[in-house]
Motif scaffolding. Sequence first.
Motif, PDB file in Angstrom:
ATOM      1  N   THR A 149      10.129  32.801  58.031  1.00 25.49           N
ATOM      2  CA  THR A 149       8.690  33.046  57.894  1.00 25.49           C
ATOM      3  C   THR A 149       8.284  34.103  58.920  1.00 25.49           C
ATOM      4  OG1 THR A 149       8.320  31.103  59.301  1.00 25.49           O
ATOM      5  CG2 THR A 149       8.101  30.799  56.928  1.00 25.49           C
ATOM      6  N   VAL A 150       8.852  35.273  58.761  1.00 24.23           N
ATOM      7  CA  VAL A 150       8.646  36.353  59.723  1.00 24.23           C
ATOM      8  C   VAL A 150       7.471  37.251  59.333  1.00 24.23           C
ATOM      9  CG1 VAL A 150      10.205  38.020  58.624  1.00 24.23           C
ATOM     10  CG2 VAL A 150       9.908  38.044  61.123  1.00 24.23           C
ATOM     11  N   ILE A 151       6.962  37.081  58.100  1.00 20.27           N
ATOM     12  CA  ILE A 151       5.822  37.900  57.662  1.00 20.27           C
ATOM     13  C   ILE A 151       4.544  37.246  58.168  1.00 20.27           C
ATOM     14  CG2 ILE A 151       4.594  38.890  55.712  1.00 20.27           C
ATOM     15  CD1 ILE A 151       7.180  38.702  54.082  1.00 20.27           C
ATOM     16  N   PHE A 152       3.903  37.884  59.125  1.00 26.07           N
ATOM     17  CA  PHE A 152       2.696  37.338  59.741  1.00 26.07           C
ATOM     18  C   PHE A 152       1.452  37.897  59.047  1.00 26.07           C
ATOM     19  CE2 PHE A 152      -0.302  37.666  63.522  1.00 26.07           C
ATOM     20  CZ  PHE A 152      -0.802  36.388  63.327  1.00 26.07           C
ATOM     21  N   THR A 153       0.515  37.031  58.765  1.00 25.90           N
ATOM     22  CA  THR A 153      -0.644  37.355  57.935  1.00 25.90           C
ATOM     23  C   THR A 153      -1.402  38.592  58.410  1.00 25.90           C
ATOM     24  OG1 THR A 153      -0.879  34.990  57.532  1.00 25.90           O
ATOM     25  CG2 THR A 153      -2.725  36.394  56.886  1.00 25.90           C
ATOM     26  N   SER A 154      -1.618  38.714  59.686  1.00 22.66           N
ATOM     27  CA  SER A 154      -2.422  39.824  60.201  1.00 22.66           C
ATOM     28  C   SER A 154      -1.680  41.152  60.228  1.00 22.66           C
ATOM     29  CB  SER A 154      -2.939  39.490  61.606  1.00 22.66           C
ATOM     30  OG  SER A 154      -3.871  38.428  61.559  1.00 22.66           O
ATOM     31  N   THR A 155      -0.452  41.177  59.710  1.00 23.83           N
ATOM     32  CA  THR A 155       0.318  42.430  59.694  1.00 23.83           C
ATOM     33  C   THR A 155       0.524  43.006  58.305  1.00 23.83           C
ATOM     34  OG1 THR A 155       2.580  41.527  59.421  1.00 23.83           O
ATOM     35  CG2 THR A 155       1.638  41.507  61.664  1.00 23.83           C
ATOM     36  N   VAL A 156       0.123  42.301  57.253  1.00 25.30           N
ATOM     37  CA  VAL A 156       0.477  42.755  55.903  1.00 25.30           C
ATOM     38  C   VAL A 156      -0.468  43.841  55.391  1.00 25.30           C
ATOM     39  CG1 VAL A 156       1.522  40.532  55.310  1.00 25.30           C
ATOM     40  CG2 VAL A 156      -0.891  40.948  54.763  1.00 25.30           C
ATOM     41  N   LEU A 157       0.058  44.649  54.457  1.00 23.84           N
ATOM     42  CA  LEU A 157      -0.743  45.653  53.757  1.00 23.84           C
ATOM     43  C   LEU A 157      -0.201  45.753  52.331  1.00 23.84           C
ATOM     44  CD1 LEU A 157      -2.993  47.875  54.015  1.00 23.84           C
ATOM     45  CD2 LEU A 157      -1.135  49.495  54.469  1.00 23.84           C
ATOM     46  N   PHE A 158      -1.107  45.740  51.341  1.00 26.02           N
ATOM     47  CA  PHE A 158      -0.714  45.767  49.945  1.00 26.02           C
ATOM     48  C   PHE A 158      -1.344  46.955  49.224  1.00 26.02           C
ATOM     49  CE2 PHE A 158      -1.022  41.273  51.209  1.00 26.02           C
ATOM     50  CZ  PHE A 158       0.271  40.853  50.966  1.00 26.02           C
ATOM     51  N   ASP A 159      -0.634  47.476  48.240  1.00 30.62           N
ATOM     52  CA  ASP A 159      -1.174  48.463  47.314  1.00 30.62           C
ATOM     53  C   ASP A 159      -1.604  47.710  46.063  1.00 30.62           C
ATOM     54  OD1 ASP A 159      -1.727  50.444  45.462  1.00 30.62           O
ATOM     55  OD2 ASP A 159      -0.034  51.708  46.054  1.00 30.62           O
ATOM     56  N   ARG A 160      -2.898  47.586  45.854  1.00 34.33           N
ATOM     57  CA  ARG A 160      -3.406  46.765  44.752  1.00 34.33           C
ATOM     58  C   ARG A 160      -3.211  47.418  43.380  1.00 34.33           C
ATOM     59  NH1 ARG A 160      -8.857  43.932  45.166  1.00 34.33           N
ATOM     60  NH2 ARG A 160      -9.776  46.000  45.386  1.00 34.33           N
ATOM     61  N   GLU A 161      -2.821  48.681  43.370  1.00 38.68           N
ATOM     62  CA  GLU A 161      -2.514  49.320  42.090  1.00 38.68           C
ATOM     63  C   GLU A 161      -1.103  48.964  41.617  1.00 38.68           C
ATOM     64  OE1 GLU A 161      -3.237  53.497  42.015  1.00 38.68           O
ATOM     65  OE2 GLU A 161      -5.408  53.278  42.286  1.00 38.68           O
ATOM     66  N   ILE A 163       0.395  45.748  42.471  1.00 35.84           N
ATOM     67  CA  ILE A 163       0.582  44.291  42.454  1.00 35.84           C
ATOM     68  C   ILE A 163      -0.493  43.665  41.576  1.00 35.84           C
ATOM     69  CG2 ILE A 163       0.622  42.178  43.839  1.00 35.84           C
ATOM     70  CD1 ILE A 163       1.572  43.776  46.198  1.00 35.84           C
ATOM     71  N   ASP A 164      -0.078  42.799  40.672  1.00 40.52           N
ATOM     72  CA  ASP A 164      -1.023  42.100  39.820  1.00 40.52           C
ATOM     73  C   ASP A 164      -2.043  41.342  40.679  1.00 40.52           C
ATOM     74  OD1 ASP A 164      -1.861  39.465  38.291  1.00 40.52           O
ATOM     75  OD2 ASP A 164      -1.242  40.906  36.758  1.00 40.52           O
ATOM     76  N   LYS A 165      -3.302  41.426  40.310  1.00 46.96           N
ATOM     77  CA  LYS A 165      -4.360  40.843  41.138  1.00 46.96           C
ATOM     78  C   LYS A 165      -4.197  39.334  41.316  1.00 46.96           C
ATOM     79  CE  LYS A 165      -7.637  40.262  37.298  1.00 46.96           C
ATOM     80  NZ  LYS A 165      -9.001  40.612  36.794  1.00 46.96           N
ATOM     81  N   ASP A 166      -3.626  38.645  40.324  1.00 47.29           N
ATOM     82  CA  ASP A 166      -3.449  37.200  40.446  1.00 47.29           C
ATOM     83  C   ASP A 166      -2.442  36.839  41.528  1.00 47.29           C
ATOM     84  OD1 ASP A 166      -5.291  36.719  38.441  1.00 47.29           O
ATOM     85  OD2 ASP A 166      -3.779  36.647  36.856  1.00 47.29           O
ATOM     86  N   TRP A 182       5.651  34.597  48.979  1.00 49.51           N
ATOM     87  CA  TRP A 182       6.756  34.193  48.105  1.00 49.51           C
ATOM     88  C   TRP A 182       6.438  34.429  46.643  1.00 49.51           C
ATOM     89  CZ3 TRP A 182       8.514  28.851  50.522  1.00 49.51           C
ATOM     90  CH2 TRP A 182       9.106  29.104  51.779  1.00 49.51           C
ATOM     91  N   GLN A 183       5.200  34.206  46.229  1.00 49.44           N
ATOM     92  CA  GLN A 183       4.897  34.411  44.819  1.00 49.44           C
ATOM     93  C   GLN A 183       4.917  35.899  44.458  1.00 49.44           C
ATOM     94  OE1 GLN A 183       1.136  32.475  44.144  1.00 49.44           O
ATOM     95  NE2 GLN A 183      -0.116  34.213  44.801  1.00 49.44           N
ATOM     96  N   ILE A 184       4.546  36.742  45.403  1.00 54.45           N
ATOM     97  CA  ILE A 184       4.636  38.186  45.172  1.00 54.45           C
ATOM     98  C   ILE A 184       6.098  38.622  45.081  1.00 54.45           C
ATOM     99  CG2 ILE A 184       4.181  40.461  46.182  1.00 54.45           C
ATOM    100  CD1 ILE A 184       1.655  39.213  47.468  1.00 54.45           C
ATOM    101  N   LEU A 185       6.917  38.150  45.993  1.00 59.01           N
ATOM    102  CA  LEU A 185       8.327  38.518  46.004  1.00 59.01           C
ATOM    103  C   LEU A 185       9.060  37.924  44.803  1.00 59.01           C
ATOM    104  CD1 LEU A 185       9.068  38.070  49.820  1.00 59.01           C
ATOM    105  CD2 LEU A 185       8.576  40.181  48.581  1.00 59.01           C
ATOM    106  N   ARG A 186       8.704  36.711  44.418  1.00 58.21           N
ATOM    107  CA  ARG A 186       9.329  36.067  43.265  1.00 58.21           C
ATOM    108  C   ARG A 186       9.078  36.867  41.991  1.00 58.21           C
ATOM    109  NH1 ARG A 186       6.236  31.970  41.858  1.00 58.21           N
ATOM    110  NH2 ARG A 186       6.352  31.025  43.935  1.00 58.21           N
ATOM    111  N   ALA A 187       7.959  37.578  41.951  1.00 58.29           N
ATOM    112  CA  ALA A 187       7.619  38.391  40.785  1.00 58.29           C
ATOM    113  C   ALA A 187       8.422  39.683  40.719  1.00 58.29           C
ATOM    114  CB  ALA A 187       6.129  38.710  40.801  1.00 58.29           C
ATOM    115  N   GLY A 188       9.253  39.942  41.741  1.00 55.82           N
ATOM    116  CA  GLY A 188      10.133  41.105  41.709  1.00 55.82           C
ATOM    117  C   GLY A 188       9.835  42.192  42.722  1.00 55.82           C
ATOM    118  N   HIS A 189       8.791  42.021  43.520  1.00 62.69           N
ATOM    119  CA  HIS A 189       8.474  43.014  44.546  1.00 62.69           C
ATOM    120  C   HIS A 189       9.365  42.822  45.774  1.00 62.69           C
ATOM    121  CE1 HIS A 189       4.916  44.563  42.495  1.00 62.69           C
ATOM    122  NE2 HIS A 189       4.571  43.314  42.222  1.00 62.69           N
ATOM    123  N   THR A 190       9.476  43.873  46.567  1.00 60.22           N
ATOM    124  CA  THR A 190      10.186  43.835  47.848  1.00 60.22           C
ATOM    125  C   THR A 190       9.177  44.023  48.968  1.00 60.22           C
ATOM    126  OG1 THR A 190      12.231  44.746  46.919  1.00 60.22           O
ATOM    127  CG2 THR A 190      11.914  45.001  49.292  1.00 60.22           C
TER     128      THR A 190
END
Length: 250
Positions: A149-161, A163-166, A182-190
């Motif tokens: 669990t090395v991904i810390f919430t205050s460090t993330v950045l997403f491209d909403r174009e 990644i599916d909004k859900d 995990w749900q984002i990565l499970r969908a095939g993203h890195t």
Amino acid sequence: MELVSIVVPVYNAAAYLNRTLEAVQRQSFPDWELLLVDDHSEDESVRMIADAARKDARIRLLSQREGVKGAANARNLGTRQARGRYLAFLDADDVWRPDKLELELAFLKEKEAAFVFTSYEFGDENGVGTGKVVHVPGRLSYRQALSRTVIFTSTVLFDREKIDKDLLQMPDVASEDTACWWQILRAGHTAWGLDENLTVYRRPARSLSSNKGKAIARIWALYRRREGLSVPSAARYFCLWAIRATLRRL
């Protein structure tokens, strides 16, 4: 304009808000909007946010309508109201380095990524870095992320174009942020990791021991109920998680 929407859940955070607001306003990347989602605070949080919003049009105050709903629901409301292509999360008691958004956005574009995160530093009760930096791997797949669990919430950045909004809506479960990654990565993203310390994670000393048991219960519940892993698989990932979590705090 490449707008970054920053979503901050707020619940009785008056003691921290001035520093957090200042950290965002000092960003070298200026094209951001700050959505502070109040979850029925009982302190001066709402007044402080309203005052800041009157002085800076980039700051917006949102409020939960019905009772205290927790951080996941607050973040989800902010995400639904966000206007920017890019989405960042920041907890109300954490602090960003002044070049956090600039460096992370450049990294996201360099990797042509949808999901990036960075290293961070543990801070004391005053948000001052202790020198203990958590370094991150260059990339994480779904299976790799299950063991740490090395991904810390205050460090993330997403491209909403990209990644599916859900997928960007956090589940209403304990450790909702990890469940969301995990749900984002499970969908095939890195998830791509930028190994630069750009965030201070405020961690009061009094909370450490009391949180250990809860963390163990939360991660096990995620493996079994959220991810549907068998007991042997869950146990294997749990052991790897426990080892890495211990080393991260030494």
